[in-house]
Design an enzyme around this catalytic site. Sequence first.
Site, PDB file in Angstrom:
ATOM      1  N   LYS A  13      10.775  -8.780-125.806  1.00  0.00           N
ATOM      2  CA  LYS A  13      11.222  -9.709-125.617  1.00  0.00           C
ATOM      3  C   LYS A  13      10.939 -11.664-125.646  1.00  0.00           C
ATOM      4  O   LYS A  13      12.147 -11.626-126.191  1.00  0.00           O
ATOM      5  CB  LYS A  13      11.774  -9.731-123.930  1.00  0.00           C
ATOM      6  CG  LYS A  13      11.635  -8.666-122.699  1.00  0.00           C
ATOM      7  CD  LYS A  13      12.203  -7.727-122.059  1.00  0.00           C
ATOM      8  CE  LYS A  13      11.148  -8.295-121.484  1.00  0.00           C
ATOM      9  NZ  LYS A  13       9.990  -7.012-121.416  1.00  0.00           N
ATOM     10  N   ARG A  88      13.794  -8.410-112.284  1.00  0.00           N
ATOM     11  CA  ARG A  88      12.437  -7.062-112.332  1.00  0.00           C
ATOM     12  C   ARG A  88      12.544  -6.336-111.602  1.00  0.00           C
ATOM     13  O   ARG A  88      12.131  -4.980-112.397  1.00  0.00           O
ATOM     14  CB  ARG A  88      11.131  -7.666-112.993  1.00  0.00           C
ATOM     15  CG  ARG A  88      10.887  -7.515-113.808  1.00  0.00           C
ATOM     16  CD  ARG A  88       8.725  -8.073-113.468  1.00  0.00           C
ATOM     17  NE  ARG A  88       8.450  -7.640-115.081  1.00  0.00           N
ATOM     18  CZ  ARG A  88       8.018  -7.955-116.170  1.00  0.00           C
ATOM     19  NH1 ARG A  88       8.277  -9.945-115.976  1.00  0.00           N
ATOM     20  NH2 ARG A  88       6.814  -8.044-117.138  1.00  0.00           N
ATOM     21  N   ARG A 127      -1.707  -6.269-129.219  1.00  0.00           N
ATOM     22  CA  ARG A 127      -0.459  -7.884-129.148  1.00  0.00           C
ATOM     23  C   ARG A 127      -1.794  -8.942-128.871  1.00  0.00           C
ATOM     24  O   ARG A 127      -2.782  -8.368-128.512  1.00  0.00           O
ATOM     25  CB  ARG A 127       0.171  -7.838-127.979  1.00  0.00           C
ATOM     26  CG  ARG A 127       0.488  -9.255-127.624  1.00  0.00           C
ATOM     27  CD  ARG A 127       2.365  -9.565-126.865  1.00  0.00           C
ATOM     28  NE  ARG A 127       1.820  -8.692-125.990  1.00  0.00           N
ATOM     29  CZ  ARG A 127       2.912  -8.658-125.159  1.00  0.00           C
ATOM     30  NH1 ARG A 127       3.741  -9.046-124.791  1.00  0.00           N
ATOM     31  NH2 ARG A 127       2.182  -8.537-123.438  1.00  0.00           N
ATOM     32  N   ARG A 160      -4.638 -10.547-124.305  1.00  0.00           N
ATOM     33  CA  ARG A 160      -3.758 -11.095-122.784  1.00  0.00           C
ATOM     34  C   ARG A 160      -4.746 -10.241-121.910  1.00  0.00           C
ATOM     35  O   ARG A 160      -5.013  -8.919-122.268  1.00  0.00           O
ATOM     36  CB  ARG A 160      -2.646 -10.880-122.172  1.00  0.00           C
ATOM     37  CG  ARG A 160      -1.554 -11.905-122.818  1.00  0.00           C
ATOM     38  CD  ARG A 160       0.026 -11.681-122.310  1.00  0.00           C
ATOM     39  NE  ARG A 160       0.285 -11.124-121.540  1.00  0.00           N
ATOM     40  CZ  ARG A 160       1.716 -10.665-121.385  1.00  0.00           C
ATOM     41  NH1 ARG A 160       2.412 -11.070-122.208  1.00  0.00           N
ATOM     42  NH2 ARG A 160       2.134 -10.057-120.008  1.00  0.00           N
ATOM     43  N   ARG A 171       1.874  -1.430-116.528  1.00  0.00           N
ATOM     44  CA  ARG A 171       2.872  -2.174-116.735  1.00  0.00           C
ATOM     45  C   ARG A 171       4.061  -1.612-117.012  1.00  0.00           C
ATOM     46  O   ARG A 171       5.148  -1.676-116.215  1.00  0.00           O
ATOM     47  CB  ARG A 171       2.554  -3.249-117.761  1.00  0.00           C
ATOM     48  CG  ARG A 171       1.371  -3.855-116.348  1.00  0.00           C
ATOM     49  CD  ARG A 171       1.283  -4.991-117.972  1.00  0.00           C
ATOM     50  NE  ARG A 171       2.038  -5.679-118.591  1.00  0.00           N
ATOM     51  CZ  ARG A 171       2.010  -6.121-120.112  1.00  0.00           C
ATOM     52  NH1 ARG A 171       0.878  -6.352-120.550  1.00  0.00           N
ATOM     53  NH2 ARG A 171       3.077  -6.586-120.346  1.00  0.00           N
TER      54      ARG A 171
END
Length: 214
Positions: A13, A88, A127, A160, A171
């Site tokens: 996203k 969400r 990531r 992160r 998540r």
Amino acid sequence: MNLILLGPPGAGKGTQAAKIIEKYNIPHISTGDIFRENIKNGTELGKRAQEYMNKGQLVPDELVVEIATDRLNKDDCKDGFLLDGFPRTVFQAEELDKFLEAKGAKIDHVLDIDVDRDELMRRLTGRRVCKKCGASFHIVNIPPKKEGICDVCGDELVQRADDNEETAANRIEVYNKETKPLIDYYEKAGNIHHLDGTVGLENLFANITEIVGE
Ligand code: AMP
């Protein structure tokens, strides 16, 4: 043009958001970015959000809705916006609809990006993001030219706090439980488009522009 990017964490996203806002010249509203900025600046909001974020849980609805609608009330959202990571939950979506309705506005397109769980885990744990400008890389898929250094601004790349294996898994689970029902919600509204998030970022972007238009 009022757009929503929907999809599990790691679906791409953020990467698509950067391309969309450039092409359509609309502001990028990421509630996750707003929380991270507040954490960085040590604000009260940041402290409250961090407790949830570090565990991969959702920040309480009331808090998120307030942050998001405050942002949407800003002048730069008058001619359109791209929501990324909000709504969400069904509650958030309903509140957003009420907020927009009161302004005589609506969501034009919901772009739902789909990627399977194994691939999401690979993407999230690999990531790396720039500490300074937020640019996103991946140790295998999108490696920076120099390891650990941002191609864009030269600052340090970090993982992160919520991209470690355990929090990332949580998540995804939270997404399946709390956010996936939104697909049905927007299916009823008739403005959702399903996109395969594994076709490569340029192809995915082309598929998005086909829906949104020139
Ligand atoms: P993101 O950058 O969109 O992956 O968001 C990172 C984290 O911020 C999430 O795991 C949540 O803890 C929190 N967060 C961001 N947006 C929302 C939202 N709309 N509702 C609840 N929590 C959120």
